[in-house]
Design a protein around this motif. Structure first.
Motif, mmCIF file in Angstrom:
data_model
loop_
_atom_site.group_PDB
_atom_site.id
_atom_site.type_symbol
_atom_site.label_atom_id
_atom_site.label_comp_id
_atom_site.label_asym_id
_atom_site.label_seq_id
_atom_site.Cartn_x
_atom_site.Cartn_y
_atom_site.Cartn_z
ATOM 1 N N PRO A 49 -1.885 -2.985 -14.807
ATOM 2 C CA PRO A 49 -0.491 -3.072 -14.337
ATOM 3 C C PRO A 49 0.189 -1.711 -14.252
ATOM 4 N N THR A 50 -0.086 -0.814 -15.218
ATOM 5 C CA THR A 50 0.538 0.509 -15.199
ATOM 6 C C THR A 50 -0.077 1.438 -14.159
ATOM 7 N N GLU A 51 -1.247 1.071 -13.678
ATOM 8 C CA GLU A 51 -1.969 1.865 -12.685
ATOM 9 C C GLU A 51 -1.582 1.501 -11.265
ATOM 10 N N MET A 52 -1.160 0.255 -11.085
ATOM 11 C CA MET A 52 -0.950 -0.293 -9.751
ATOM 12 C C MET A 52 0.131 0.479 -9.012
ATOM 13 N N ALA A 53 -0.148 0.812 -7.756
ATOM 14 C CA ALA A 53 0.860 1.443 -6.912
ATOM 15 C C ALA A 53 2.056 0.501 -6.780
ATOM 16 N N HIS A 54 3.249 1.070 -6.598
ATOM 17 C CA HIS A 54 4.465 0.257 -6.607
ATOM 18 C C HIS A 54 4.493 -0.773 -5.484
ATOM 19 N N TYR A 55 3.741 -0.505 -4.391
ATOM 20 C CA TYR A 55 3.750 -1.426 -3.263
ATOM 21 C C TYR A 55 2.610 -2.440 -3.324
ATOM 22 N N ALA A 56 1.675 -2.274 -4.264
ATOM 23 C CA ALA A 56 0.455 -3.083 -4.261
ATOM 24 C C ALA A 56 0.659 -4.386 -5.024
ATOM 25 N N ALA A 57 0.206 -5.492 -4.445
ATOM 26 C CA ALA A 57 0.219 -6.779 -5.124
ATOM 27 C C ALA A 57 -1.019 -6.931 -6.001
ATOM 28 N N ASP A 58 -2.117 -6.332 -5.596
ATOM 29 C CA ASP A 58 -3.361 -6.367 -6.360
ATOM 30 C C ASP A 58 -4.273 -5.268 -5.817
ATOM 31 N N CYS A 59 -5.162 -4.770 -6.667
ATOM 32 C CA CYS A 59 -6.071 -3.704 -6.218
ATOM 33 C C CYS A 59 -7.333 -3.716 -7.072
ATOM 34 N N TRP A 60 -8.478 -3.668 -6.404
ATOM 35 C CA TRP A 60 -9.778 -3.621 -7.069
ATOM 36 C C TRP A 60 -10.575 -2.449 -6.528
ATOM 37 N N ASP A 61 -11.193 -1.695 -7.427
ATOM 38 C CA ASP A 61 -12.053 -0.577 -7.026
ATOM 39 C C ASP A 61 -13.516 -0.977 -7.156
ATOM 40 N N ALA A 62 -14.293 -0.701 -6.122
ATOM 41 C CA ALA A 62 -15.746 -0.815 -6.238
ATOM 42 C C ALA A 62 -16.222 0.460 -6.917
ATOM 43 N N TRP A 68 -18.904 5.929 -14.273
ATOM 44 C CA TRP A 68 -18.429 4.987 -13.257
ATOM 45 C C TRP A 68 -17.566 5.732 -12.253
ATOM 46 N N LEU A 69 -17.997 5.723 -10.986
ATOM 47 C CA LEU A 69 -17.327 6.490 -9.936
ATOM 48 C C LEU A 69 -16.726 5.546 -8.908
ATOM 49 N N GLU A 70 -15.432 5.684 -8.676
ATOM 50 C CA GLU A 70 -14.772 4.868 -7.650
ATOM 51 C C GLU A 70 -15.271 5.301 -6.270
ATOM 52 N N CYS A 71 -15.829 4.351 -5.519
ATOM 53 C CA CYS A 71 -16.326 4.645 -4.176
ATOM 54 C C CYS A 71 -15.550 3.913 -3.090
ATOM 55 N N VAL A 72 -14.965 2.770 -3.448
ATOM 56 C CA VAL A 72 -14.192 1.974 -2.500
ATOM 57 C C VAL A 72 -12.973 1.424 -3.222
ATOM 58 N N GLY A 73 -11.823 1.492 -2.579
ATOM 59 C CA GLY A 73 -10.622 0.857 -3.099
ATOM 60 C C GLY A 73 -10.245 -0.294 -2.185
ATOM 61 N N ILE A 74 -10.022 -1.471 -2.755
ATOM 62 C CA ILE A 74 -9.660 -2.647 -1.955
ATOM 63 C C ILE A 74 -8.307 -3.127 -2.452
ATOM 64 N N ALA A 75 -7.269 -2.891 -1.653
ATOM 65 C CA ALA A 75 -5.900 -3.120 -2.109
ATOM 66 C C ALA A 75 -5.167 -4.127 -1.239
ATOM 67 N N ASP A 76 -4.365 -4.944 -1.892
ATOM 68 C CA ASP A 76 -3.385 -5.766 -1.188
ATOM 69 C C ASP A 76 -2.102 -4.939 -1.143
ATOM 70 N N ARG A 77 -1.876 -4.285 0.002
ATOM 71 C CA ARG A 77 -0.765 -3.328 0.110
ATOM 72 C C ARG A 77 0.554 -3.991 0.484
ATOM 73 N N SER A 78 0.555 -5.314 0.573
ATOM 74 C CA SER A 78 1.723 -6.079 1.012
ATOM 75 C C SER A 78 2.210 -5.544 2.362
ATOM 76 N N ALA A 79 3.527 -5.552 2.584
ATOM 77 C CA ALA A 79 4.062 -5.107 3.881
ATOM 78 C C ALA A 79 4.703 -3.728 3.777
ATOM 79 N N PHE A 80 4.341 -2.976 2.731
ATOM 80 C CA PHE A 80 5.041 -1.722 2.442
ATOM 81 C C PHE A 80 5.010 -0.734 3.605
ATOM 82 N N ASP A 81 3.827 -0.415 4.093
ATOM 83 C CA ASP A 81 3.697 0.668 5.084
ATOM 84 C C ASP A 81 4.398 0.337 6.397
ATOM 85 N N LEU A 82 4.178 -0.873 6.899
ATOM 86 C CA LEU A 82 4.826 -1.242 8.168
ATOM 87 C C LEU A 82 6.334 -1.267 8.012
#
Length: 676
Positions: free
Chosen positions: A378-391, A399-413
């Motif tokens: 929870p403290t790591e999550m970006a303010h716009y993200a609803a959920d985020c998982w790293d491969a 353990w090396l993060e190679c892929v980030g899979i984020a639910d970015r909601s509608a923030f950017d648009l």
């Protein structure tokens, strides 16, 4: 309270950063090596997974020096500008590395763009200031830095320097348990401190500049973007893009039109991104110029189902949920269907992307047992993200993060719509009109706004009326004055000036800003872990006194730099007219089938040439000998089993195509043709 904080902090940092499971403080020391039998999230169908794969760390660390030597010697990659001494954070891919990287990207396009029917764009590498201001990169894309006050050419990334200092302190003898706890917490929290906290920590420990011992400056923010002026006058500020994603968001509207205005749909982009890392290190894993492959999958935020979820539901995935991380427990493995049913994931779309990512990594050469999907805390999550998982992939670096899979909601648009004053909402035409409660400016309040702002009143009133519902709600909840910008002019709105009402309207078009699920792939990092996972050394025979290591890159055919090595038995064959004629025609046939090849016509022994191509990862080797000149047959060798079959040269190209496409196996080929 302090004990709880220490317990949570140390457990979080050990598990998240080091992959080590430890018990709560006060637990028995003897239990620290045992993973718990159950987890807080996993239920039926789950099984515990090790935090660190058995034997992985030792294997990858042991092989790292040999692998780096191979990569440099065979020119997979090396530091850019090497003849001038090189510059940290920049690398050049050589012929085999470039071919392998291109094949990896080609595999990514096949796996995602073609199989999932995505659109693809190619946007500019230079972005104007306004774009990155709206996205938040201008204000928030920072790391903390300190510099040597006695030598201002020496800069240090504050969190990394702090980690190194704490590592040295932890090596000291005679430390109390309290000191160990303190240094461990500081070490593992280094990248989580605020600017003020970082400054206080540096003062507390009296941290000086390494090597010189000089005083350090106060920590300060350093923006990681490369600025560049645009145009001969340099009046328009630009930046080298820090990610490829923004180019997709800017073109969402046009891609939606190309998709016949239908949701959901995905847009992909592959290209270079640039980040001015303060202290780039660890080879290709942290560069200043790197390759990203990103997907922005635009969805109706009220719909989380995916039409193809059932096809991925049986796939078993290793999850490292935030609850397990905070509880100091091990990751767990369960099927994607079970994960969705048990609430580990709340979105089928996110789950579908996780499985597709897992399948891409394994098909490209990453070992399945060394992949896990870690949820952001929870403290790591970006303010716009609803959920985020790293491969995350386990390698010599941990353990090396190679892929980030984020639910970015509608923030950017939403941000770009505001900044560009552009409507980026999706208009869903309803089969039947529906009645919906809406918030709107009262007529009398509209009149007051026009009177108050005089000649600009009509413009301000129309601006308020066209705001989306979420922003009207914000204005309705105002407790004090708020300055807004309309057509480039500032206006102060106050609560007594605005009066809203709720009324029901029949609507035939449902307008909303799409949500976004974003898988973001670090191609260079994936390239690195693939090399580590496929590298192995052939055991020497008892009577073999050769000191040379017989290294092999067991790359799958899809990512191997070349699909086949062409080897004449010796120089007599290489100079023979029939060989030259037949091999020229064979190469043309390979090219027409999209298969790359390499030729080794040197005078080295055939065994030595096999080894040369094994360490390039070439899966097959074709040898022409004196029998070839007589009957047109050749031997075909498989790299990992070192088995050979004999077949007509005219059949070989199509057989290789089928083998590389996994349409047949080597066992099938060996059953069809005699062993050589």
């Amino acid at each position: 309270m302090q004990t709880d904080f220490l317990d949570t902090s140390v457990r979080y940092n050990y598990v998240f950063k080091a992959g080590v499971v430890i018990p709560p403080f006060g637990g028995s020391a003897g239990s620290s090596s045992q993973a718990p039998a159950t987890t807080t999230t996993a239920t039926a169908g789950a099984s515990s997974a090790p935090s660190v794969p058995a034997g992985g760390k030792e294997r990858f660390s042991k092989n790292q020096k040999e692998l780096l030597d191979l990569c440099k010697r065979r020119f997979f990659y090396r530091q850019a500008f090497d003849i001038y001494g090189g510059v940290a954070g920049f690398y050049t891919y050589g012929p085999p590395g470039c071919a392998m990287k291109n094949n990896l990207i080609r595999q990514w396009r096949q796996h995602f763009v073609i199989e999932d029917n995505l659109l693809e764009v190619e946007d500019s590498c230079i972005m104007q200031h306004a774009v990155l201001k709206a996205s938040g990169h201008v204000d928030r894309f920072n790391d903390f830095m300190v510099k040597d006050t006695g030598d201002e050419s020496r800069f240090f990334r504050a969190d990394k320097l702090l980690e190194e200092i704490m590592e040295e302190k932890l090596k000291a003898e005679g430390l109390s348990e309290e000191q160990k706890k303190e240094y461990t917490i500081v070490h593992n929290s280094a990248d989580a401190y605020s600017l003020q906290e970082m400054s206080a920590i540096f003062k507390k420990y009296g941290i000086k500049a390494p090597e010189t011992g000089n005083e350090l400056s106060e920590p300060y923010e350093f923006n990681l973007m490369f600025p560049t002026p645009i145009g001969p006058g340099g009046y328009l500020q630009g930046y080298l893009r820090p990610e490829t994603a923004q180019g997709i968001f800017l073109n969402y509207k046009f891609c939606c039109e190309q998709n016949s205005n239908r949701l959901p749909f995905g847009v992909a982009q592959v290209g270079k991104s640039f980040r001015n890392e303060i202290a780039p290190r660890a080879g290709l894993t942290r560069q200043r110029e790197f390759t990203q492959a990103e997907i922005e999958y635009f969805v109706n935020p009220s719909i989380s189902d995916h039409p193809k979820f059932d096809t991925v539901a049986p796939q078993r995935i290793t999850f490292f949920h935030s609850k397990e991380q905070l509880a100091g427990q091990a990751p767990f493995t369960m099927t994607m269907g079970e994960a969705y049913k048990n609430g580990v994931l709340k979105s089928q779309i996110l789950g579908y992307m996780i499985v597709r990512t897992h399948l891409f990594l394994t098909s490209s050469g990453v070992s399945e047992e060394h992949i896990r999907f870690r949820q952001h805390l929870p403290t790591e999550m970006a303010h716009y993200a609803a959920d985020c998982w790293d491969a995350e992939v386990f390698c010599s670096l941990g353990w090396l993060e190679c892929v980030g899979i984020a639910d970015r909601s509608a923030f950017d648009l939403t941000q770009h719509a505001k900044a560009a004053k552009c409507d980026l909402q999706y208009k869903q035409v309803l089969d039947k009109p529906i009645e919906k409660e809406v918030l709107s400016l009262k007529k009398a309040s509209g009149v007051n706004v026009m009177k108050y702002f005089k000649k600009d009143g009509k413009m301000v009133k129309e601006w308020i009326e066209q705001l989306p519902q979420c922003e009207l709600e914000e204005l309705a909840a105002l407790k004090g004055p708020k300055t807004v910008e309309v057509d480039g002019k500032p206006f102060e709105l106050t609560p007594d000036l605005l009066d809203f009402e709720r009324k029901k309207e029949k609507i035939s078009v449902n307008a909303f800003t799409p949500g976004v699920i974003e898988p973001s792939f670090g191609i260079d990092r994936i390239f690195t872990v693939i090399l580590e996972h496929v590298y192995y050394v052939r055991p020497k025979e008892a009577d073999n006194e050769d000191k040379q290591i017989r290294a092999v890159l067991g790359l799958p055919a899809c990512t191997a730099p070349y699909k086949v090595a062409i080897l004449p038995l010796d120089q007599r064959i290489a100079r023979h007219e029939k060989y030259m004629t037949d091999i020229t025609a064979f190469r043309a046939q390979l090219s027409s089938l999209g298969l790359s090849s390499t030729t080794d016509e040197s005078g080295a022994a055939i065994g030595r040439r096999y080894s040369r191509n094994d360490e390039l990862g070439v899966p097959f080797a074709l040898t022409c000998d004196f029998t070839t000149l007589e009957d047109g047959t050749v031997t075909l060798r498989e790299r990992d089993m070192m088995e050979q079959i004999r077949l007509p040269l005219k059949d070989t190209a199509e057989l290789l195509r089928d083998l590389c496409a996994l349409e047949i196996t080597w066992k099938d080929a060996a059953a069809k043709y005699p062993k050589a």
